[in-house]
Motif scaffolding. Structure first.
Motif: not given
Length: 197
Positions: A136-155, A158-165
């Motif tokens: 979809g990002v490409r279809a909008a004429g934009l570029a995507a830079g998907p990454m999996t290099g991160f501290d998943a537990a930290g994210i 930090e961003f999903f403090s409910d523990g459900e995501h």
């Protein structure tokens, strides 16, 4: 021609599309993101569960919170992208399902009552949606830079403090900048991947 998409659309979405590593400073608007979502929401998911959740990181404060959890090599890309999307699986997606599913009335109460089953299902189906999101990002004429290099537990904390995501990917979004692409890596040929029985 054996494909319904014309050659230009095939190039835009697949052959010429690349993972961007640099971006211009041109903004990605809320309208563009809404158009992307309105297109990719039709991705197939089991029982139409739609477990993907998206956090758009726009503010400098949000960016700093995210950067501390990115792998060192990904930080400059994420710091300079006009927009960053955190894509996560909602492990409690079943709460959004109708009480009775038309094709499998017992799914919500039986199949999704076990947490482990829900988490596996959420991860797989949200991953399907992640793929559609990138297209979809490409279809909008934009570029995507998907990454999996991160501290998943930290994210997640930090961003999903409910523990459900559970975060699946972080995607930088924008117009490609100077020297945006690494050389294209080889792809497996049809005969290396496809067998017929």
């Amino acid at each position: 021609m054996t494909l319904a998409l014309d050659s230009a659309a095939q190039d835009l979405l697949f052959r010429e599309a690349r993972t961007a590593n640099t971006f211009t400073d041109e903004a990605v608007t809320d309208e563009q993101v809404q158009a992307i979502y309105d297109l990719v929401k039709y991705a197939p998911t089991a029982f139409n569960q739609q477990p993907l959740r998206v956090v758009l990181v726009r503010s400098p404060e949000g960016r700093e919170r995210l950067l501390q959890h990115m792998a060192e090599g990904n930080r400059p890309k994420t710091a300079s992208a006009p927009l960053v999307a955190i894509l996560a699986a909602d492990n409690e997606f079943h709460e959004e399902l109708p009480t009775q599913l038309p094709h499998f009335p017992q799914a919500k109460d039986v199949f999704f009552s076990e947490r482990t089953v829900r988490e596996r299902s959420a991860a797989l189906n949200a991953a399907l949606q992640v793929g559609y999101f990138i297209i979809g990002v490409r279809a909008a004429g934009l570029a995507a830079g998907p990454m999996t290099g991160f501290d998943a537990a930290g994210i997640d904390k930090e961003f999903f403090s409910d523990g459900e995501h559970s975060v699946l990917a972080v995607v930088n979004i924008g117009k490609p900048g100077e020297d945006a692409w690494f050389p294209r890596s080889p792809r497996l040929d049809y005969g290396q991947v496809v067998t017929t029985v």
